[in-house]
Structures are given as structure tokens and as C-alpha cells.
Design an enzyme around this catalytic site. Structure first.
Site, PDB file in Angstrom:
ATOM      1  N   CYS A 249       0.766  -1.233   0.000  1.00  0.00           N
ATOM      2  CA  CYS A 249      -0.092   0.049  -0.100  1.00  0.00           C
ATOM      3  C   CYS A 249       0.920   1.311  -0.076  1.00  0.00           C
ATOM      4  CB  CYS A 249      -0.882   0.103   1.266  1.00  0.00           C
ATOM      5  SG  CYS A 249      -1.753  -1.605   1.294  1.00  0.00           S
TER       6      CYS A 249
ATOM      7  N   ARG B 224       1.621   1.383  -5.993  1.00  0.00           N
ATOM      8  CA  ARG B 224       2.004   0.433  -4.735  1.00  0.00           C
ATOM      9  C   ARG B 224       0.673  -0.217  -4.422  1.00  0.00           C
ATOM     10  NH1 ARG B 224       6.731   1.674  -1.664  1.00  0.00           N
ATOM     11  NH2 ARG B 224       5.730   0.423  -0.098  1.00  0.00           N
TER      12      ARG B 224
ATOM     13  N   ASN C  63       0.300   0.226   6.687  1.00  0.00           N
ATOM     14  CA  ASN C  63       0.869  -0.620   5.749  1.00  0.00           C
ATOM     15  C   ASN C  63       1.499  -1.857   6.498  1.00  0.00           C
ATOM     16  OD1 ASN C  63       0.309   0.939   3.730  1.00  0.00           O
ATOM     17  ND2 ASN C  63       2.644   1.728   3.048  1.00  0.00           N
ATOM     18  N   GLY C  64       1.108  -3.044   5.923  1.00  0.00           N
ATOM     19  CA  GLY C  64       1.816  -4.235   6.769  1.00  0.00           C
ATOM     20  C   GLY C  64       0.692  -5.097   7.047  1.00  0.00           C
TER      21      GLY C  64
ATOM     22  N   LYS D  55       7.002 -11.659 -17.910  1.00  0.00           N
ATOM     23  CA  LYS D  55       6.339 -10.328 -18.336  1.00  0.00           C
ATOM     24  C   LYS D  55       5.164 -10.433 -19.006  1.00  0.00           C
ATOM     25  CE  LYS D  55       8.556  -8.104 -16.446  1.00  0.00           C
ATOM     26  NZ  LYS D  55       9.548  -8.212 -15.672  1.00  0.00           N
TER      27      LYS D  55
ATOM     28  N   HIS E  20      11.368 -33.379 -22.242  1.00  0.00           N
ATOM     29  CA  HIS E  20      11.145 -34.054 -20.841  1.00  0.00           C
ATOM     30  C   HIS E  20       9.908 -33.876 -20.261  1.00  0.00           C
ATOM     31  CE1 HIS E  20      15.479 -35.627 -21.160  1.00  0.00           C
ATOM     32  NE2 HIS E  20      15.918 -34.318 -21.269  1.00  0.00           N
TER      33      HIS E  20
ATOM     34  N   LYS F  17       3.633  -3.000  -6.955  1.00  0.00           N
ATOM     35  CA  LYS F  17       5.082  -2.932  -7.171  1.00  0.00           C
ATOM     36  C   LYS F  17       6.037  -3.447  -6.258  1.00  0.00           C
ATOM     37  CE  LYS F  17       8.320  -1.257  -9.538  1.00  0.00           C
ATOM     38  NZ  LYS F  17       8.733  -2.034 -10.844  1.00  0.00           N
TER      39      LYS F  17
HETATM   40  C1  AGP Z   1       8.466  -7.650 -11.819  1.00  0.00           C
HETATM   41  O1  AGP Z   1       8.048  -7.391 -13.097  1.00  0.00           O
HETATM   42  C2  AGP Z   1       7.523  -8.072 -10.987  1.00  0.00           C
HETATM   43  N1  AGP Z   1       6.623  -7.159 -10.838  1.00  0.00           N
HETATM   44  C3  AGP Z   1       8.135  -8.896  -9.664  1.00  0.00           C
HETATM   45  O2  AGP Z   1       8.413 -10.050 -10.083  1.00  0.00           O
HETATM   46  C4  AGP Z   1       9.242  -8.114  -8.747  1.00  0.00           C
HETATM   47  O3  AGP Z   1      10.698  -8.222  -9.513  1.00  0.00           O
HETATM   48  C5  AGP Z   1       9.373  -8.741  -7.626  1.00  0.00           C
HETATM   49  O4  AGP Z   1       8.457  -8.493  -6.745  1.00  0.00           O
HETATM   50  C6  AGP Z   1      10.874  -8.232  -6.660  1.00  0.00           C
HETATM   51  O5  AGP Z   1      10.830  -7.093  -6.472  1.00  0.00           O
HETATM   52  P1  AGP Z   1      12.156  -6.217  -6.202  1.00  0.00           P
HETATM   53  O6  AGP Z   1      13.061  -6.216  -7.165  1.00  0.00           O
HETATM   54  O7  AGP Z   1      11.614  -4.445  -5.797  1.00  0.00           O
HETATM   55  O8  AGP Z   1      12.630  -6.882  -4.876  1.00  0.00           O
END
Ligand code: AGP
Length: 611
Positions: free
Chosen positions: A2, A27, A103-104, A488, A507, A606
Site C-alpha cells: 500500500c 503501490r 501498511n503491513g 513479463k 522431457h 510494485k
Molecule cells: C517484476 O516485473 C515483478 N513485478 C516482480 O517479480 C518483482 O521483480 C519482484 O517482486 C521483486 O521486486 P524487487 O526487485 O523490488 O525486490
């Protein structure tokens, strides 16, 4: 996950809060709200406005002339309780005088809720956070800071909390434990936010709170204390990011902008770090002497998601170029599997945000056992960066799109420099070091040239985006790039995709191959090329459509594939940079074609600050 923002000062709080939330929308974006104190009316409950959906919904609901100069806002990524107006933050106590955002995760909230309900406290939401508002109200005896501190003693879990009380106009109190909070020191005004992007338009002077610290702020002053009531001397840091860096600057979305920024962001990651004369890297932040580095016998990488993929590439490089045994671990697995810490090992925690809970907790576990952990982070001052014993900042600039792109290629750049650093301590000659650096120096230009595939990739996305399943296949150093291409596509277009080692498909996964399941092949320019071509033929023989990425002059690959993406020729060790760019573009254009919200894909946030 958040986002939080707080403001106290002479300006209209609601505007600053809603604008700040807009910056933080990446976020979490299922609901949002603000609480603003009523000017000159001590004792009047703060005015709370909450809406489900995007910040745009909240902006519409907030009167343009809303009075009040102190308040806070929150953009939510749901953990406890569905996406409803009641579950959106801020939460208030029964009287409405206390308002909090959080948050948390409060792990013992069920027990606390039961205890409070027995005392007749009415609950309105299903969230874990609401207990905080009621606890603060129960503990309040005219001092909000004291009430919050008394309440924190009952909480188990993680939090970044901000609260206000109707009886203390202009005062904001915040507390941090496991969820970031940053104080913004303005001119006659103060801000408090979960990350600096929310305050960049107002101040660049910030103080990062540590776990266990509590901050109390008024427009002209702030005070930080720790859990033992000791006053903490604040260290004011200066944010280097410019406001333009968090604008879209003419691009349709942040992801597109960030993909196209990569020639520059890679340049920033490597510039000043290449010693051409000696053919080695200059990585001043590692905080280890040459002797200590020389004594390192193995490297372990801890990371999640895209950062883990960068770590997988990094480990292959460390082994092949520097001859150091290396392995990348998923942070969420490492923490709970009672890992053996081998002697003379060096750990790298890799994280764009520097706040990912899985990576942070795994890193703490390693440090608790006596391991040395360095960070490879983008966000300066982030928790992982601060808790590392040294490391490398990748300097990608702010990455706003949920799908990580430019941070990934900058993390790769950091690993290439690290591999060179270690290689030159062992078997790599001066001349070979210079050749490696010359190839690295060419990478930004090669990525710029690669971006010219944009229109071709867009056409391919149009052609293929209605397929429900994809395979992404690569070998050696391109296997992690296949994983990244599949991730992606999944995260922003919601198309199912599997990343696999090309040699492994026979495999099992080859059973998935049909005219409905395209395979995206990453064909290396090295000794693995022929093997990969055989794998392509295996797919073609079973009627599977093949999209191949290879050197632009590779006519054989072009003749076998149904669709071919030719890439500028680079030293095969550096192909991860050029191969990943078309995959990022492919995911982006598929998502666009399917009408997805590219920057804010469903269910994702994010930075993942909960486990
Ligand atoms: C990447 O496209 C993702 N949104 C996600 O896998 C991200 O890389 C992962 O959560 C790690 O985040 P960070 O690099 O901020 O630790």
C-alpha cells in the site's frame, strides 16, 4: 504494497494528499482514502473520504475547495478483507477522533479485535488495521505520540502507521516496523510517506525511519524517538531523483517509457565503474578489501521475481567468467529452509525496490547466522540497501510500472561488473578484461539499436496475442531470459506462459505443443546455437508455431522460424541485454492489444512488502 502519505503545513492538505497518492498508485490501486483535520476546530473529527477503485475516483469525491492543512492518505492493496469502501483506509475509532492509515500486516489482530469487542468497541471493517485506531483511542490521554507508543506494544507483525487526532491540530505521528516510512522536511511544512515519489514535488530533503522508530511532526518541527524512548538524531538525506523522472514524458504508460529508457539507464549503471586501462571494474561500494574479495569462494544471490532472474544470469556469469561457484535462491524459499551457510561465501540481496519482504527477511536470516550480505538495489536509502554491508546501486532512476524492465537490465549490468571484478582477481588476463569491458561499453548502443524492433514486435503481438498459452525457451545464459519473458507476458497481459530450458522441453513440456501454442526461442550466438536449432525443429515437427530471436544475419534460424526477430550482433555473453528487450516489448504490446492496464496489472503491486 500500500502507499501512505501525510502532510502538515500551510497549504491545502487534500490536494497534496491526493496528488501524493496518485504518485503512489503503483503501490496498490484497489481503493484509496484521505483524512483531513478540520481547521480551527479542535476536537472535531477529521473528515474522511474513501473510494474503491483508482485514485481518479477519490479525486472526484474530494471537494476542490476542501479546507484543512493537516491529514493523511492511503492507497490500498488488499490483504485482509475485500475491496470495499469500509475496508479502505483511513480507519477511525468509534468517536471518529482518531484516524490511522497502515501498511503491513497485524498478525495478532484477531486476538486484539476479540479483546476490544468484549469491551464494546464496534468494528466497521474486516481489516487487520482497524484495531490500531481503536487501540490508540483507548490509550489516548491527551498525547497522541504516547498513545501510539502504548498501542504498538500490543501489535505483532509489520507496520508503517500514520495517525492524527482531532484534539491535536497540525500534529502527525508515524511509526515504522518492517514497512517503510520516510519523513520529508519542507520549508515550514512536513511530509511523511511510504516512499519518496510522493514527496518529490515538495521537498528533496528526507529522513528514512528505521524499524522501531516513532516520528512526531508539526509544520515547523519533527522529533524521532526509538522504542526505548531515546531521541534519535535525524540524518537528512538528499534525494537525487528529478521530478521529470516520475513523469510519463509523452509515453502512453510508464512501462513503455521505462523500456525505452534502457540505453540510458544501463549507461548510468556502468558509467564511472569501468577501469579501461587495467581492464577491471571499479565498485567502490562493496566495502570489502581486495584481499577479502579474493578470499570469497562462492556467491549466493537472494531475490524474488525479476530480480531473481537477474541473479540467475549473474550466477552463470560468475561461474563462466570468474570461475566462482554461484547460485541464485528464491528469497521466499531460503528463509524457511534452514540453509547451510558455507564458509567464504558472499551473499547478494538483489532488489529494485529494496523493500521486498521476502528478500529482506531472507537477508536478515543470513546475517543472523553470520553471513555477509551485500545489496544490489535501485532505490537509494531503501531498507535492503541500508541493512546491507555494502553493495552496488544500479541507478536506474525511479521505476514506476509494476512490470520491472529497466531495473532488470541495470541489475544485469551490475552483475557483469561484479563478474569482471572477481574474474580479474583470478584467471582473467588484463587483455581479456579489456575485451570484456569493451563489449560491456557497447551494450547501451546495442540496446538502442534493438529498440528499433518496436514496430515489428507490435505486429507480432497483434498476430499472436489471442493465443492462450506460450512457451519461452532458452539455453545457458538465455534460460533466465526465457523465464523473464514468460513472467513479463503473464503479469501484464494475463496470458499463460512458461519459461523453460530449451533442452528440457522433450522431457515433458513438448506435450503442450500444438498449433495453438507458440514457442518463443532465444537462439544464442555461441556453441549452444545448433542445439537450440534442433529444439526449434522438434517444435516445428509437431506443428507448433515458432517465433525466434537471433543475430540479425542468422539466415538459417530465420528460415526455420515462422516469425523471426533479428537482433544486433553482440558478444554472446552479452545477449541477455538484447534478447530481453523484444520480450518486454512483446508483453507490452500484447497487453495493449488486449486492453489491459499495463502499468497497474490486476492483483499485483510494485513492491511486495508482505510475505
Ligand atoms: C517484476 O516485473 C515483478 N513485478 C516482480 O517479480 C518483482 O521483480 C519482484 O517482486 C521483486 O521486486 P524487487 O526487485 O523490488 O525486490
Amino acid at each position: 504494497m500500500c502507499g501512505i502519505v501525510g502532510y502538515t503545513g500551510p497549504r491545502q492538505a487534500s490536494r497534496i494528499l491526493v496528488d501524493g497518492l496518485k504518485r503512489l498508485e503503483y503501490r496498490g490501486y484497489d481503493s484509496a482514502g484521505i483524512a483531513v483535520q478540520v481547521d480551527g476546530a479542535t476536537g472535531a473529527p477529521p473528515v474522511v473520504i474513501k473510494r474503491t477503485g483508482k485514485i481518479a475516483e477519490l479525486r472526484q469525491a474530494v471537494p476542490k475547495d476542501m479546507a484543512g492543512h493537516c491529514g493523511m492518505g492511503h492507497t490500498r492493496w488488499a490483504t485482509h478483507g475485500g475491496v470495499t469502501g469500509e475496508n479502505a483506509h483511513p480507519h477511525t475509532d468509534a468517536s471518529g477522533k482518531v484516524a490511522i492509515v497502515h501498511n503491513g500486516i497485524i498478525e495478532n489482530y484477531m486476538a486484539l479485535k476479540g479483546m476490544l469487542e468484549k469491551q464494546g468497541v464496534p468494528f466497521r471493517s474486516e481489516t487487520d488495521s482497524e484495531v490500531i485506531a481503536h487501540l490508540v483511542a483507548l490509550n489516548y490521554e491527551g498525547d497522541l505520540e504516547a498513545a501510539l507508543k502504548a498501542s504498538l506494544k500490543h501489535l505483532k507483525g509489520t507496520y508503517g502507521i500514520v495517525c492524527v487526532h482531532a484534539d491535536e491540530p497540525g500534529r502527525i505521528v508515524g511509526a515504522r516496523n518492517g514497512s517503510p516510512l520516510v519523513v520529508g522536511v519542507g520549508d515550514g511544512e512536513m511530509l511523511l510517506a511510504s516512499d519518496v515519489t510522493a514527496m518529490l514535488a515538495h521537498t528533496k530533503r528526507v529522513v528514512y525511519l528505521n524499524d522501531g522508530e516513532v516520528v512526531t511532526m508539526l509544520p515547523h518541527e519533527f522529533r524521532i524517538s526509538d522504542g526505548d524512548e531515546r531521541r534519535v538524531d535525524p540524518r537528512i538525506d538528499h534525494i537525487a531523483w528529478e521530478l521529470e523522472a516520475i513523469e510519463k514524458e509523452g509515453f502512453s504508460c510508464y512501462m513503455e517509457k521505462e523500456i525505452f529508457e534502457q540505453p540510458d539507464s544501463i549507461e548510468r549503471a556502468i558509467s564511472g565503474r569501468m577501469d579501461h586501462e587495467n581492464g577491471c571494474a571499479k565498485l567502490g561500494g562493496l566495502n570489502l578489501s581486495k584481499k577479502e574479495l579474493h578470499g570469497i569462494e562462492r556467491v549466493r544471490v537472494i531475490a524474488a521475481g525479476t530480480s531473481w532472474h537477474a541473479g540467475l544470469v549473474g550466477c552463470q556469469l560468475l561461474e563462466s567468467v570468474a570461475r566462482i561457484p554461484a547460485a541464485a535462491e528464491l528469497a521466499s524459499e531460503l528463509r524457511y529452509r534452514n540453509p547451510v551457510l558455507e564458509p567464504a561465501s558472499l551473499y547478494f540481496a538483489v532488489s529494485q525496490s529494496g523493500e521486498t519482504a521476502d528478500t529482506l527477511y531472507a537477508m536478515r536470516e543470513v546475517r543472523r547466522r553470520g553471513g555477509t550480505v551485500l545489496g544490489i538495489c535501485n532505490v537509494v536509502g531503501s531498507t535492503i540497501a541500508r541493512e546491507s554491508e555494502g553493495g552496488v546501486y544500479v541507478h536506474s532512476g525511479p521505476e514506476i510500472a509494476v512490470a520491472s524492465t529497466k531495473a532488470f537490465t541495470s541489475q544485469l549490468a551490475a552483475f557483469y561488473l561484479l563478474a569482471l571484478e572477481f574474474a580479474r582477481m583470478h584467471d582473467m588476463s588484463h587483455h581479456e578484461g579489456q575485451r570484456f569491458l569493451a563489449a560491456l561499453r557497447e551494450v547501451p548502443a546495442a540496446v538502442r539499436k534493438t529498440l528499433a524492433v518496436r514496430d515489428h514486435v507490435q505486429a507480432l503481438a497483434k498476430k499472436y496475442c489471442r493465443h492462450a498459452d506460450f512457451l519461452f525457451l532458452g539455453r545457458g545464459i538465455l534460460f533466465p531470459i526465457a523465464l523473464e519473458g514468460a513472467l513479463k507476458l503473464k503479469e501484464i497481459s494475463y496470458i499463460h506462459a512458461e519459461g523453460y530450458a530449451s533442452g528440457e522441453i522433450k522431457h515433458g513440456p513438448i506435450a503442450l505443443v500444438s498449433p495453438e501454442t507458440p514457442s518463443v526461442f532465444l537462439v544464442p550466438g555461441d556453441h549452444l546455437r545448433e542445439k537450440t536449432i534442433s529444439n526449434m525443429k522438434e517444435i516445428k515437427a509437431r506443428g507448433g508455431p515458432v517465433i525466434a530471436l537471433a543475430d540479425e544475419d542468422d539466415e538459417l534460424v530465420a528460415s526455420i522460424a515462422d516469425d523471426f526477430i533479428g537482433l544486433p550482433k553482440v558478444d554472446p555473453r552479452f545477449q541477455p541485454f538484447t534478447m530481453v528487450v523484444p520480450l518486454q516489448l512483446f508483453a507490452y504490446f500484447c497487453a495493449l492489444e488486449l486492453g489491459r492496464d499495463v502499468d497497474q496489472p490486476r492483483n499485483l503491486a510494485k513492491s511486495v512488502t508482505v510475505e
